[in-house]
Scaffold this motif. Structure first.
Motif, PDB file in Angstrom:
ATOM      1  N   ARG A 118      38.189  32.744  34.703  1.00 32.14           N
ATOM      2  CA  ARG A 118      37.720  31.732  35.644  1.00 32.14           C
ATOM      3  C   ARG A 118      36.965  30.634  34.888  1.00 32.14           C
ATOM      4  N   THR A 119      37.620  29.519  34.721  1.00 32.10           N
ATOM      5  CA  THR A 119      37.034  28.388  34.008  1.00 32.10           C
ATOM      6  C   THR A 119      37.214  27.133  34.836  1.00 32.10           C
ATOM      7  N   GLY A 120      36.508  26.071  34.441  1.00 28.66           N
ATOM      8  CA  GLY A 120      36.667  24.792  35.118  1.00 28.66           C
ATOM      9  C   GLY A 120      35.687  24.575  36.245  1.00 28.66           C
ATOM     10  N   LEU A 121      34.936  25.592  36.647  1.00 32.49           N
ATOM     11  CA  LEU A 121      33.930  25.462  37.702  1.00 32.49           C
ATOM     12  C   LEU A 121      32.577  25.871  37.150  1.00 32.49           C
ATOM     13  N   ALA A 178      38.366  32.024  44.190  1.00 28.89           N
ATOM     14  CA  ALA A 178      37.385  31.095  43.616  1.00 28.89           C
ATOM     15  C   ALA A 178      36.015  31.272  44.258  1.00 28.89           C
ATOM     16  N   ALA A 179      35.984  31.668  45.524  1.00 29.75           N
ATOM     17  CA  ALA A 179      34.720  31.825  46.248  1.00 29.75           C
ATOM     18  C   ALA A 179      34.156  33.234  46.132  1.00 29.75           C
ATOM     19  N   THR A 180      34.762  34.058  45.308  1.00 29.46           N
ATOM     20  CA  THR A 180      34.323  35.449  45.170  1.00 29.46           C
ATOM     21  C   THR A 180      33.228  35.567  44.117  1.00 29.46           C
ATOM     22  N   PRO A 181      32.125  36.249  44.437  1.00 31.91           N
ATOM     23  CA  PRO A 181      31.071  36.467  43.429  1.00 31.91           C
ATOM     24  C   PRO A 181      31.628  37.198  42.210  1.00 31.91           C
ATOM     25  N   GLY A 182      31.075  36.884  41.054  1.00 34.24           N
ATOM     26  CA  GLY A 182      31.584  37.447  39.811  1.00 34.24           C
ATOM     27  C   GLY A 182      31.598  38.956  39.762  1.00 34.24           C
ATOM     28  N   ASP A 183      30.600  39.599  40.415  1.00 38.57           N
ATOM     29  CA  ASP A 183      30.539  41.062  40.355  1.00 38.57           C
ATOM     30  C   ASP A 183      31.591  41.733  41.244  1.00 38.57           C
ATOM     31  N   GLN A 184      32.337  40.914  42.048  1.00 42.38           N
ATOM     32  CA  GLN A 184      33.402  41.467  42.888  1.00 42.38           C
ATOM     33  C   GLN A 184      34.790  41.136  42.339  1.00 42.38           C
ATOM     34  N   LEU A 185      34.805  40.553  41.121  1.00 45.01           N
ATOM     35  CA  LEU A 185      36.070  40.247  40.449  1.00 45.01           C
ATOM     36  C   LEU A 185      36.315  41.250  39.337  1.00 45.01           C
TER      37      LEU A 185
END
Length: 297
Positions: free
Chosen positions: A220-223, A205-212
């Motif tokens: 990843r939804t809800g945040l 959840a704490a991972t930047p989008g470009d590292q996923l």
């Protein structure tokens, strides 16, 4: 066994070839009690050996006086079961390092990744997955999950976690991240000594989008973006704080070990012990607790 200690980092090595040894030539370092023989784990191992044989060889070391005798470092339950079955020989790994303490401290033979490797070895030898599931008393889905444990996991992470007890579902969370972030997450789990599924999910959840991975970014939804940025910032701050603590811990731990060693040497002097017993009984009791801790550490 000899008390030889090598300088520098402790390393355990093995002779290049396994050896088929007489079981009577192998001396266990501890007894397998009646309570252990009645345990579920003992029964599972016995069923596995009956079904597929020994998958992972026991580890032994040669006796320093009689090279035809061996001390058993790892595999006490396996060897005990073989004795019960009336077997007379077993194939073993022969350790070069002659200290059981070193071996047992550094190697965990039941870690998650090692279990994965055991299953792969059994499958390579032609053991059907259904037979493995029956031997280990688990469903076949569990065997297949463990078989595929490292698919999508980068080799560096497999090395970092090879001797750790990590829940299988944690690897599913690691797969959601790119290789570099997987390594960072594994290092964070080791630093925190936390290998739980909830902690792995918090790292994702704490991972930047470009590292996923792309599939994870879509899921990843809800945040909100702001919440994600806050979690990332807090995770980075926490990581920095723990690295600072880890540095201090190393120095503090060294000081503690030196002090504990000094106390143990003091307690080896009968005159000092007698004096403390007569005049400072409470202090002697504390010193003994410190010495006991050092022996157990």
């Amino acid at each position: 066994m000899s008390g030889r200690r090598a300088s520098g980092p402790v390393r355990v090595g093995f002779e290049e070839a396994t050896l088929r040894l007489p079981i009577d030539a192998i001396m266990p370092l501890r007894d397998v009690s009646a309570a252990i023989r009645r345990s579920i784990k003992y029964g599972q191992i016995a069923a596995s050996i009956a079904e597929v044989g020994i998958i992972e060889p026991p580890a032994v070391v040669r006796d320093s006086v009689n090279p035809d005798r061996f001390h058993l470092l790892d595999g006490h339950l396996r060897v005990a079961i073989l004795r019960e079955r009336g077997e007379t020989e077993v194939v073993c790994l022969v350790a070069i390092d002659d200290e059981a303490f070193t071996y047992n401290k550094r190697i965990s033979r039941v870690a998650t990744i090692q279990e994965h490797k055991m299953i792969l070895n059994a499958i390579k030898k032609g053991v059907p997955e259904e037979r493995l599931a029956r031997a280990l008393n688990v469903n076949i889905g569990n065997i297949r999950t463990k078989r595929d444990l490292l698919i999508g996991i980068c080799p560096e992470v497999a090395t970092l976690l090879r001797d750790r007890h990590v829940p299988i579902n944690v690897f599913a969370e690691l797969r959601r991240m790119k290789a570099i972030r997987q390594v960072e997450a594994a290092q964070a789990m080791i630093t925190m000594n936390r290998f739980t599924l909830s902690y792995a999910k918090s790292l994702v959840a704490a991972t930047p989008g470009d590292q996923l991975l792309e599939t994870t970014r879509r899921r990843r939804t809800g945040l909100s973006e702001k919440q994600i940025e806050t979690m990332q910032r807090e995770s980075e701050n926490l990581d920095r704080e723990f690295k600072l603590i880890e540095q201090d811990f190393g120095a503090d731990h060294l000081d503690l070990m030196l002090a504990a060693g000094f106390v143990s040497r003091l307690l080896g002097n009968a005159r000092i012990v007698n004096y403390l017993a007569q005049h400072h009984g409470d202090l002697l009791a504390e010193f003994q607790r410190i010495a006991d801790y050092q022996e157990a550490a």
